[in-house]
Design a protein around this motif. Structure first.
Motif, PDB file in Angstrom:
ATOM      1  N   THR A 139       0.791  -1.192  -0.087  1.00 41.46           N
ATOM      2  CA  THR A 139      -0.204   0.093   0.147  1.00 41.46           C
ATOM      3  C   THR A 139       0.711   1.163  -0.028  1.00 41.46           C
ATOM      4  OG1 THR A 139      -0.335  -0.004   2.370  1.00 41.46           O
ATOM      5  CG2 THR A 139      -2.034  -1.181   1.194  1.00 41.46           C
ATOM      6  N   VAL A 140       0.476   2.441  -0.430  1.00 46.36           N
ATOM      7  CA  VAL A 140       1.147   3.616  -0.409  1.00 46.36           C
ATOM      8  C   VAL A 140       0.131   4.643   0.211  1.00 46.36           C
ATOM      9  CG1 VAL A 140       1.906   5.393  -2.079  1.00 46.36           C
ATOM     10  CG2 VAL A 140       2.048   2.958  -2.889  1.00 46.36           C
ATOM     11  N   HIS A 141       1.025   5.317   1.333  1.00 45.93           N
ATOM     12  CA  HIS A 141       0.266   6.457   1.872  1.00 45.93           C
ATOM     13  C   HIS A 141       0.863   7.791   1.885  1.00 45.93           C
ATOM     14  CE1 HIS A 141      -2.643   3.644   3.766  1.00 45.93           C
ATOM     15  NE2 HIS A 141      -1.788   2.932   3.791  1.00 45.93           N
ATOM     16  N   PRO A 142       0.413   9.118   2.166  1.00 45.31           N
ATOM     17  CA  PRO A 142       0.966  10.479   2.038  1.00 45.31           C
ATOM     18  C   PRO A 142       2.068  10.270   3.234  1.00 45.31           C
ATOM     19  CG  PRO A 142      -1.134  10.508   1.765  1.00 45.31           C
ATOM     20  CD  PRO A 142      -1.073   9.250   2.260  1.00 45.31           C
ATOM     21  N   ALA A 143       3.117  10.916   3.160  1.00 38.48           N
ATOM     22  CA  ALA A 143       4.135  11.126   4.124  1.00 38.48           C
ATOM     23  C   ALA A 143       3.735  11.915   5.134  1.00 38.48           C
ATOM     24  CB  ALA A 143       5.538  11.356   3.726  1.00 38.48           C
ATOM     25  N   THR A 144       2.590  11.879   5.996  1.00 38.82           N
ATOM     26  CA  THR A 144       2.111  12.544   6.978  1.00 38.82           C
ATOM     27  C   THR A 144       3.200  12.624   8.341  1.00 38.82           C
ATOM     28  OG1 THR A 144       0.860  10.921   8.046  1.00 38.82           O
ATOM     29  CG2 THR A 144      -0.322  12.015   6.505  1.00 38.82           C
ATOM     30  N   HIS A 145       2.623  13.668   9.211  1.00 42.23           N
ATOM     31  CA  HIS A 145       3.950  13.692  10.495  1.00 42.23           C
ATOM     32  C   HIS A 145       3.609  12.687  11.290  1.00 42.23           C
ATOM     33  CE1 HIS A 145       4.862  15.033  14.447  1.00 42.23           C
ATOM     34  NE2 HIS A 145       6.063  15.531  13.713  1.00 42.23           N
ATOM     35  N   ASP A 198       8.935   6.707   9.746  1.00 43.30           N
ATOM     36  CA  ASP A 198       8.833   5.955   8.562  1.00 43.30           C
ATOM     37  C   ASP A 198       9.729   6.636   7.335  1.00 43.30           C
ATOM     38  OD1 ASP A 198       7.693   3.846   9.771  1.00 43.30           O
ATOM     39  OD2 ASP A 198       5.760   4.364   8.919  1.00 43.30           O
ATOM     40  N   VAL A 199       9.431   8.210   7.343  1.00 42.98           N
ATOM     41  CA  VAL A 199      10.258   8.788   6.365  1.00 42.98           C
ATOM     42  C   VAL A 199      11.622   8.674   6.749  1.00 42.98           C
ATOM     43  CG1 VAL A 199      10.553  11.246   5.642  1.00 42.98           C
ATOM     44  CG2 VAL A 199       8.316  10.393   5.902  1.00 42.98           C
ATOM     45  N   ARG A 200      11.896   8.869   8.221  1.00 42.05           N
ATOM     46  CA  ARG A 200      13.429   8.860   8.635  1.00 42.05           C
ATOM     47  C   ARG A 200      13.979   7.390   8.187  1.00 42.05           C
ATOM     48  NH1 ARG A 200      15.761  11.233  12.897  1.00 42.05           N
ATOM     49  NH2 ARG A 200      13.881  11.758  13.927  1.00 42.05           N
ATOM     50  N   THR A 201      13.365   6.479   8.338  1.00 39.30           N
ATOM     51  CA  THR A 201      13.864   5.093   7.882  1.00 39.30           C
ATOM     52  C   THR A 201      14.153   4.869   6.542  1.00 39.30           C
ATOM     53  OG1 THR A 201      12.442   3.835   9.739  1.00 39.30           O
ATOM     54  CG2 THR A 201      13.077   2.662   7.768  1.00 39.30           C
ATOM     55  N   GLY A 227       6.157  13.830   0.061  1.00 40.49           N
ATOM     56  CA  GLY A 227       6.227  12.586  -0.559  1.00 40.49           C
ATOM     57  C   GLY A 227       5.501  11.418  -0.234  1.00 40.49           C
ATOM     58  N   VAL A 228       5.459  10.138  -0.578  1.00 41.22           N
ATOM     59  CA  VAL A 228       4.472   9.145  -0.379  1.00 41.22           C
ATOM     60  C   VAL A 228       5.585   7.895   0.184  1.00 41.22           C
ATOM     61  CG1 VAL A 228       2.732   9.893  -1.993  1.00 41.22           C
ATOM     62  CG2 VAL A 228       4.482   8.221  -2.624  1.00 41.22           C
ATOM     63  N   LEU A 229       4.761   7.058   1.005  1.00 35.50           N
ATOM     64  CA  LEU A 229       5.395   6.053   1.499  1.00 35.50           C
ATOM     65  C   LEU A 229       4.910   4.377   1.081  1.00 35.50           C
ATOM     66  CD1 LEU A 229       5.694   7.427   5.092  1.00 35.50           C
ATOM     67  CD2 LEU A 229       7.777   6.718   3.724  1.00 35.50           C
ATOM     68  N   VAL A 247       7.515  -0.210   6.408  1.00 41.61           N
ATOM     69  CA  VAL A 247       7.690   0.630   5.348  1.00 41.61           C
ATOM     70  C   VAL A 247       8.761   0.090   4.381  1.00 41.61           C
ATOM     71  CG1 VAL A 247       9.454   2.025   6.597  1.00 41.61           C
ATOM     72  CG2 VAL A 247       8.173   3.177   4.672  1.00 41.61           C
ATOM     73  N   VAL A 248       8.730   0.220   3.261  1.00 39.39           N
ATOM     74  CA  VAL A 248       9.782  -0.506   2.252  1.00 39.39           C
ATOM     75  C   VAL A 248       9.965   0.360   1.153  1.00 39.39           C
ATOM     76  CG1 VAL A 248       8.759  -2.748   2.682  1.00 39.39           C
ATOM     77  CG2 VAL A 248       7.613  -1.580   1.046  1.00 39.39           C
ATOM     78  N   GLY A 249       9.430   1.819   0.969  1.00 36.61           N
ATOM     79  CA  GLY A 249       9.759   2.568  -0.221  1.00 36.61           C
ATOM     80  C   GLY A 249       9.198   4.117   0.138  1.00 36.61           C
ATOM     81  N   TRP A 250       9.660   4.703  -0.746  1.00 35.06           N
ATOM     82  CA  TRP A 250       9.553   6.178  -0.597  1.00 35.06           C
ATOM     83  C   TRP A 250       9.605   7.028  -1.854  1.00 35.06           C
ATOM     84  CZ3 TRP A 250       8.934  10.930   1.881  1.00 35.06           C
ATOM     85  CH2 TRP A 250       9.536  12.058   1.509  1.00 35.06           C
ATOM     86  N   ALA A 251       8.818   7.702  -2.140  1.00 28.77           N
ATOM     87  CA  ALA A 251       8.765   8.754  -3.401  1.00 28.77           C
ATOM     88  C   ALA A 251       8.577  10.364  -3.250  1.00 28.77           C
ATOM     89  CB  ALA A 251       7.993   8.169  -4.462  1.00 28.77           C
ATOM     90  N   ALA A 252       9.620  10.992  -3.690  1.00 34.09           N
ATOM     91  CA  ALA A 252       9.276  12.297  -3.392  1.00 34.09           C
ATOM     92  C   ALA A 252       8.397  12.870  -4.604  1.00 34.09           C
ATOM     93  CB  ALA A 252      10.892  13.203  -3.308  1.00 34.09           C
ATOM     94  N   VAL A 253       7.477  13.646  -4.130  1.00 32.76           N
ATOM     95  CA  VAL A 253       6.501  14.320  -5.122  1.00 32.76           C
ATOM     96  C   VAL A 253       6.109  15.566  -4.685  1.00 32.76           C
ATOM     97  CG1 VAL A 253       4.468  13.205  -3.841  1.00 32.76           C
ATOM     98  CG2 VAL A 253       4.427  14.220  -6.329  1.00 32.76           C
ATOM     99  N   ALA A 254       6.239  16.793  -5.448  1.00 37.11           N
ATOM    100  CA  ALA A 254       5.745  18.051  -5.106  1.00 37.11           C
ATOM    101  C   ALA A 254       5.661  19.047  -6.126  1.00 37.11           C
ATOM    102  CB  ALA A 254       7.149  18.838  -4.206  1.00 37.11           C
TER     103      ALA A 254
END
Length: 199
Positions: free
Chosen positions: A13-19, A24-27, A74-76, A83-90
């Motif tokens: 699943t993919v979710h927004p990188a909320t606070h 998980d963003v740190r990971t 971004g999204v996670l 957590v297994v992935g990250w994509a930056a989007v803006a």
């Protein structure tokens, strides 16, 4: 943190990188050494001078502040709860890409950029980058993006050095429904970068 996923496939699943998901963003983008002055996915998000000036904890604090904004950084991707992935989007207008001399503007549309895709070691080869890209597109569309861009390498099937693979490949973007919009003067890992667009 139960929210409707932006994208879902094969247990991912993919979710927004909320606070609430900052750990998980740190990971995904925080360096192993917290005092290090690298990564946090800031090199293409903020001007080079500011990126160089932010050190150690300041980098983490900057990204944490971004997760508190209405538009997330971004999204996670998750495999279950892991957590297994990250994509930056803006929005491109908010990024150094807005002033890039090497990556041209295709037109006057308010494009959003996806410029970093990372999959955790041990989880690669499962199509996580594809679901991440779908999630990033879905998030940008939710926020009103008329068009989404990526700036991957056109490596024509050749191996890309893992340290530079975060920009993605043309093939990954094509699988996600992006089309070639323009060549660029930029390169990464010795390969030319292209502008891929969807929208």
């Amino acid at each position: 943190m139960a929210t409707t996923p932006l994208a879902r496939t094969d247990g991912l699943t993919v979710h927004p990188a909320t606070h609430a998901r900052f750990d998980d963003v740190r990971t995904m983008v925080g360096p192993k050494n917290p005092t290090s002055n690298v990564c946090w996915c800031l090199s293409h998000r903020i001007p080079a001078k500011e990126n160089t000036s932010l050190a150690g904890q300041e980098r983490a604090d900057h990204v944490e502040a971004l997760t508190r904004k209405r538009t997330k950084p971004g999204v996670l991707a998750y495999d279950g709860d892991e957590v297994v992935g990250w994509a930056a989007v803006a929005p491109r207008a908010d990024l150094p890409f807005a002033r890039s001399t090497k990556i041209p503007h295709v037109d006057d549309q308010a494009a959003w950029s996806v410029w970093c895709i990372r999959v955790r070691p041990g989880h690669r080869g499962r199509g996580i980058s594809h679901v991440l890209l779908e999630g990033a597109v879905a998030y940008a569309v939710q926020q009103g993006a008329p068009v989404i861009e990526g700036y991957p390498v056109d490596n024509q099937g050749q191996k890309v050095d893992l340290t530079m693979a975060y920009v993605g490949t043309r093939a990954v973007f094509e699988k996600a429904g992006f089309e070639l919009a323009s060549t660029t003067e930029a390169t990464s890992a010795g390969f030319p970068r292209v502008i891929m667009r969807r929208g």
